[in-house]
Design an enzyme around this catalytic site. Structure first.
Site, mmCIF file in Angstrom:
data_model
loop_
_atom_site.group_PDB
_atom_site.id
_atom_site.type_symbol
_atom_site.label_atom_id
_atom_site.label_comp_id
_atom_site.label_asym_id
_atom_site.label_seq_id
_atom_site.Cartn_x
_atom_site.Cartn_y
_atom_site.Cartn_z
ATOM 1 N N ARG A 1 2.340 -6.831 8.481
ATOM 2 C CA ARG A 1 1.730 -5.532 9.383
ATOM 3 C C ARG A 1 2.383 -5.067 10.965
ATOM 4 O O ARG A 1 2.376 -4.126 11.026
ATOM 5 C CB ARG A 1 0.187 -5.948 9.420
ATOM 6 C CG ARG A 1 -0.411 -5.673 8.148
ATOM 7 C CD ARG A 1 -1.683 -6.183 8.120
ATOM 8 N NE ARG A 1 -2.620 -5.663 7.117
ATOM 9 C CZ ARG A 1 -3.961 -6.280 6.464
ATOM 10 N NH1 ARG A 1 -4.338 -7.103 7.098
ATOM 11 N NH2 ARG A 1 -4.335 -5.732 5.417
ATOM 12 N N PHE B 1 -15.575 3.873 7.115
ATOM 13 C CA PHE B 1 -14.059 4.105 6.575
ATOM 14 C C PHE B 1 -13.759 4.052 5.369
ATOM 15 O O PHE B 1 -12.800 4.494 4.624
ATOM 16 C CB PHE B 1 -13.004 3.357 7.390
ATOM 17 C CG PHE B 1 -13.011 1.797 7.288
ATOM 18 C CD1 PHE B 1 -12.708 1.116 6.081
ATOM 19 C CD2 PHE B 1 -13.684 1.066 8.231
ATOM 20 C CE1 PHE B 1 -12.929 0.006 5.838
ATOM 21 C CE2 PHE B 1 -14.089 -0.231 7.947
ATOM 22 C CZ PHE B 1 -13.514 -0.840 6.816
ATOM 23 N N LYS C 1 0.871 -1.189 -0.051
ATOM 24 C CA LYS C 1 0.097 -0.055 -0.104
ATOM 25 C C LYS C 1 0.949 1.150 -0.001
ATOM 26 O O LYS C 1 1.992 1.247 0.180
ATOM 27 C CB LYS C 1 -0.892 -0.002 1.164
ATOM 28 C CG LYS C 1 -2.070 -1.111 1.353
ATOM 29 C CD LYS C 1 -3.093 -1.099 2.402
ATOM 30 C CE LYS C 1 -3.856 -2.153 2.166
ATOM 31 N NZ LYS C 1 -4.965 -1.956 3.432
ATOM 32 N N THR D 1 -5.410 -7.390 10.201
ATOM 33 C CA THR D 1 -5.675 -5.771 9.988
ATOM 34 C C THR D 1 -5.236 -4.764 10.749
ATOM 35 O O THR D 1 -4.629 -3.994 10.310
ATOM 36 C CB THR D 1 -7.366 -6.004 9.796
ATOM 37 O OG1 THR D 1 -7.610 -6.822 8.934
ATOM 38 C CG2 THR D 1 -7.552 -4.620 9.058
ATOM 39 N N HIS E 1 -2.274 -5.445 1.554
ATOM 40 C CA HIS E 1 -3.589 -6.044 1.136
ATOM 41 C C HIS E 1 -3.451 -7.451 0.542
ATOM 42 O O HIS E 1 -2.334 -7.561 -0.026
ATOM 43 C CB HIS E 1 -4.533 -5.153 0.199
ATOM 44 C CG HIS E 1 -5.571 -5.846 -0.539
ATOM 45 N ND1 HIS E 1 -6.728 -5.905 0.104
ATOM 46 C CD2 HIS E 1 -5.480 -6.964 -1.599
ATOM 47 C CE1 HIS E 1 -7.479 -6.682 -0.554
ATOM 48 N NE2 HIS E 1 -6.854 -7.336 -1.450
ATOM 49 N N ARG F 1 -2.098 -14.075 3.590
ATOM 50 C CA ARG F 1 -2.702 -13.448 4.883
ATOM 51 C C ARG F 1 -2.122 -13.756 6.129
ATOM 52 O O ARG F 1 -1.871 -13.130 6.832
ATOM 53 C CB ARG F 1 -4.460 -13.887 5.094
ATOM 54 C CG ARG F 1 -5.231 -13.426 3.608
ATOM 55 C CD ARG F 1 -6.649 -13.254 4.086
ATOM 56 N NE ARG F 1 -6.624 -12.220 5.286
ATOM 57 C CZ ARG F 1 -7.062 -11.005 5.101
ATOM 58 N NH1 ARG F 1 -7.387 -10.408 3.671
ATOM 59 N NH2 ARG F 1 -7.435 -10.316 6.097
ATOM 60 N N GLU G 1 -9.550 -9.980 -8.316
ATOM 61 C CA GLU G 1 -8.613 -8.768 -8.163
ATOM 62 C C GLU G 1 -7.603 -8.775 -8.720
ATOM 63 O O GLU G 1 -6.913 -7.876 -9.173
ATOM 64 C CB GLU G 1 -8.262 -8.916 -6.588
ATOM 65 C CG GLU G 1 -9.459 -8.555 -5.461
ATOM 66 C CD GLU G 1 -9.016 -8.860 -3.876
ATOM 67 O OE1 GLU G 1 -8.120 -9.070 -3.666
ATOM 68 O OE2 GLU G 1 -10.202 -8.307 -3.197
ATOM 69 N N TYR H 1 -12.375 -1.341 -3.928
ATOM 70 C CA TYR H 1 -13.101 -1.823 -2.678
ATOM 71 C C TYR H 1 -14.337 -1.739 -2.574
ATOM 72 O O TYR H 1 -15.026 -1.427 -1.503
ATOM 73 C CB TYR H 1 -12.200 -0.719 -1.457
ATOM 74 C CG TYR H 1 -10.996 -1.027 -1.032
ATOM 75 C CD1 TYR H 1 -10.868 -2.277 -0.211
ATOM 76 C CD2 TYR H 1 -9.852 -0.362 -1.211
ATOM 77 C CE1 TYR H 1 -9.714 -2.693 0.367
ATOM 78 C CE2 TYR H 1 -8.573 -0.731 -0.769
ATOM 79 C CZ TYR H 1 -8.365 -1.787 -0.030
ATOM 80 O OH TYR H 1 -7.138 -2.267 0.363
ATOM 81 N N ASN I 1 -1.952 0.176 6.826
ATOM 82 C CA ASN I 1 -1.646 -1.140 7.246
ATOM 83 C C ASN I 1 -0.749 -1.647 6.160
ATOM 84 O O ASN I 1 -0.744 -3.115 6.215
ATOM 85 C CB ASN I 1 -2.609 -1.889 7.896
ATOM 86 C CG ASN I 1 -3.903 -2.378 6.825
ATOM 87 O OD1 ASN I 1 -3.609 -1.999 5.519
ATOM 88 N ND2 ASN I 1 -4.833 -2.685 7.262
HETATM 89 P P1 ADP Z 1 -8.168 -6.809 5.402
HETATM 90 O O1 ADP Z 1 -7.113 -5.834 4.625
HETATM 91 O O2 ADP Z 1 -7.355 -7.325 6.593
HETATM 92 O O3 ADP Z 1 -8.453 -7.725 4.624
HETATM 93 P P2 ADP Z 1 -10.914 -5.472 5.906
HETATM 94 O O4 ADP Z 1 -11.040 -6.210 4.351
HETATM 95 O O5 ADP Z 1 -11.782 -5.651 6.819
HETATM 96 O O6 ADP Z 1 -9.334 -5.774 6.160
HETATM 97 O O7 ADP Z 1 -10.638 -4.026 5.532
HETATM 98 C C1 ADP Z 1 -10.139 -3.542 4.183
HETATM 99 C C2 ADP Z 1 -8.889 -2.502 4.671
HETATM 100 O O8 ADP Z 1 -9.811 -1.153 5.001
HETATM 101 C C3 ADP Z 1 -7.921 -2.601 5.768
HETATM 102 O O9 ADP Z 1 -6.952 -3.462 5.343
HETATM 103 C C4 ADP Z 1 -7.712 -1.275 6.078
HETATM 104 O O10 ADP Z 1 -6.800 -0.651 5.176
HETATM 105 C C5 ADP Z 1 -9.058 -0.521 5.966
HETATM 106 N N1 ADP Z 1 -9.860 -0.589 7.308
HETATM 107 C C6 ADP Z 1 -10.260 -1.744 8.007
HETATM 108 N N2 ADP Z 1 -10.934 -1.332 8.920
HETATM 109 C C7 ADP Z 1 -10.612 -0.169 9.306
HETATM 110 C C8 ADP Z 1 -11.233 0.780 10.270
HETATM 111 N N3 ADP Z 1 -11.624 0.497 11.213
HETATM 112 N N4 ADP Z 1 -10.828 2.220 10.277
HETATM 113 C C9 ADP Z 1 -9.977 2.632 9.304
HETATM 114 N N5 ADP Z 1 -9.558 1.812 8.157
HETATM 115 C C10 ADP Z 1 -10.151 0.551 8.201
HETATM 116 MG MG MG Z 2 -10.314 -7.697 3.173
#
Ligand code: ADP
Ligand code: MG
Length: 138
Positions: free
Chosen positions: A103, A58, A10, A92, A116, A86, A127, A50, A113
């Protein structure tokens, strides 16, 4: 596609100059990099990517962040690639990420973070196709 997953280094990690260190860890973990390129997404492209999160509070912050600078998109191959990637990424929220995960080492917040990863084989295929043409996968 079952041994493939999709990853992004990212914009926060690219800004911090950590893309090389992350790619080395990907190779050390035994992934074969089938596709890799540097891109700078528009807000619209990030919103498309997304789209599943569009009702989340968010979403605006996330799509603004993901279009805030260059990122590295990756097609990664390994046995059980989705889970393996993962596992290497970690939770996350970096506060909850295990020692040794990307991470834990490179993320600064739950939003910014560092990486992805696809959450299923089906989404990995979608994707990869969002960012790579067939000719770009070796
Ligand atoms: P992951 O990336 O671990 O699959 P998610 O699919 O739940 O997590 O979320 C996608 C992305 O959205 C996260 O990697 C992060 O960048 C962002 N995100 C998730 N939860 C939050 C939050 N509570 N506040 C801000 N950004 C968030
Ligand atoms: Mg995700």
């Amino acid at each position: 596609m079952s041994n493939l997953t999709f990853g992004i280094i990212k914009p926060d990690a690219v800004r911090a100059g950590k893309q090389g260190a992350i790619i080395q860890k990907i190779l050390d973990a035994g992934f074969n990099i089938r596709g890799m390129k540097l891109i700078h997404q528009t807000v619209k492209q990030a919103e498309g990517f997304y789209a599943v999160h569009k009702e989340r509070p968010f979403f605006g912050e996330l799509t603004e962040f993901m279009s805030s600078g260059p990122c590295v998109v990756l097609a990664l191959e390994k046995e059980g690639a989705v889970k393996a990637w993962r596992d290497l990424m970690g939770a996350t929220n970096p506060a909850e990420a295990a020692e040794g995960t990307l991470r834990k080492e490179f993320a600064t917040s739950i939003g910014e973070n560092a990486v992805h990863g696809s959450d299923s084989e089906e989404n990995a295929a979608i994707e990869i196709a969002y960012f790579f043409s067939k000719l770009e996968l070796v």
